[in-house]
Design an enzyme around this catalytic site. Structure first.
Site: not given
Ligand code: 9MR
Length: 354
Positions: A158, A198
């Site tokens: 990101e 990603n």
């Molecule tokens: O699913 C993840 C959640 O439990 C966390 O709190 C969050 C923190 O930002 O991140 C989520 O996973 C993310 C992933 O690592 C990257 N892309 C977006 C996902 C959803 O936010």
């Protein structure tokens, strides 16, 4: 009498044959009830070690349904590198052990991200060289620890805003060219790992998409090892298919491996408190899942790294927890860990393509 015993023998034979055939057809149909058997690429989900330990239904789905796993949170900087001089691999290792025991591929997520960064990194003071040492040490310690156990890594996650500009972050602010450097460092530590950039939300955001394509061209031109693009695919039931298709086509045209890395399809993105998940929206969602899978099946097999769902059931979706959207149902398994109609619909839709 002779005739009678012959008749009995014949019937015993045909009964055995019928039983055999029935058994065979049962086996075939039992196999076909798994989505993983219909697709020819790895199929996975992101998982949480606590849920794997505590929840049997969750664990069974993780075991039976997927051929690839991603750690939802436990390999991110904040959890894996809690202090400057301390790494904590305990939970990540638990997931890797579960994957090894159940014969699954592991995908690593994620080495560099602006989010879920530990406080000590945020507080860090130093010149450019000190920042580079910090990030290189992080990447190489984690990638070396899991060397040989990860098929691939989301090296950088990101980095671009919707307008295509570089997202301000600890890394962008302190390390010029941090994306290229991160790929190089990851490659040095684990030369066999497939290395991904990603990101999310490229559909309908042509500038963001272009920034990613430009990054890929630039890295390739400079001989920096990048092997894959992760399209997160946190999409909605009404995300436009032509836009999704365009993102997939442009990504495929890079020649890199493509991972639909965090798939879920939101049905209540505006968090309407009175939302009812009724048949009409559920079948529109099933159609959207079918579209995503069918499009992915059309890309060259050599570029299919796999499809990964983000979480296992609606109940444990990040959209409910993180965004506090209690009436959200974005996955293939319901609150009771039962297969939703979208699961069967996918099997039926994909069967005919094989
Ligand atoms: O699913 C993840 C959640 O439990 C966390 O709190 C969050 C923190 O930002 O991140 C989520 O996973 C993310 C992933 O690592 C990257 N892309 C977006 C996902 C959803 O936010």
């Amino acid at each position: 009498m002779k005739q009678f015993s012959y008749f009995v023998k014949l019937n015993l034979h045909s009964m055995k044959l019928i039983t055999l055939l029935l058994g065979l057809s049962y086996c075939l149909s039992a196999q076909d009830t798994y989505l993983k058997n219909i697709v020819k690429f790895p199929l996975g989900a992101s998982v949480n070690p606590r849920m794997l330990n505590e929840n049997e239904a969750y664990r069974n789905i993780a075991k039976e349904e997927w051929t690839s796993l991603t750690a939802e949170n436990h390999m991110k900087m904040m959890l894996i590198h809690p202090a400057a001089d301390r790494f904590d691999f305990t939970k990540g290792d638990e997931i890797v052990a579960f994957a090894a025991k159940t014969g699954k591929r592991m995908h690593g997520h994620t080495l560099v991200w602006h989010n879920q960064v530990p406080q000590w990194m945020k507080d860090f003071q130093g010149d450019q060289q000190a920042w580079e040492e910090l990030l290189k040490n992080h990447i190489q310690t984690v990638a070396s620890h899991y060397k040989g156990k990860m098929a691939g890594w989301d090296v950088v996650n990101e980095s671009f805003l919707d307008d295509g500009s570089l997202r301000p972050s600890l890394w962008a602010d302190h390390i010029p060219d941090y994306i290229a450097k991160s790929f190089q460092w990851a490659h040095e530590a684990d030369p066999d790992a497939i290395l991904f950039y990603n990101d999310y939300g490229q559909d309908g955001k042509p500038k963001k998409m272009q920034a990613i394509l430009d990054l890929v061209s630039d890295l390739k031109r400079r001989g920096i090892p990048i092997h894959g693009l992760g399209l997160q695919m946190h999409i909605n039931v009404d995300s436009k298919r032509n836009e999704l298709q365009e993102v997939l086509d442009k990504s495929v045209a890079t020649g890199l491996k493509i991972h639909l890395s965090e798939l879920d399809i939101a049905v209540n993105p505006k968090n309407n408190p009175d939302f009812v998940y009724e048949e009409k929206v559920a079948s529109a969602q099933a159609e959207q899942f079918n579209f995503v899978f069918k499009s992915y099946m059309m890309i060259p097999a050599a570029q299919q790294y796999g499809i990964t769902f983000w979480n296992i059931s609606d109940k444990d979706s990040w959209l409910r927890g993180y965004f506090k959207r209690p009436k959200e149902y974005p996955l293939l398994f319901d609150d009771n860990y039962a297969k939703k109609p979208a699961y069967t619909s996918l099997i039926n839709a994909l069967h005919s393509l094989n």
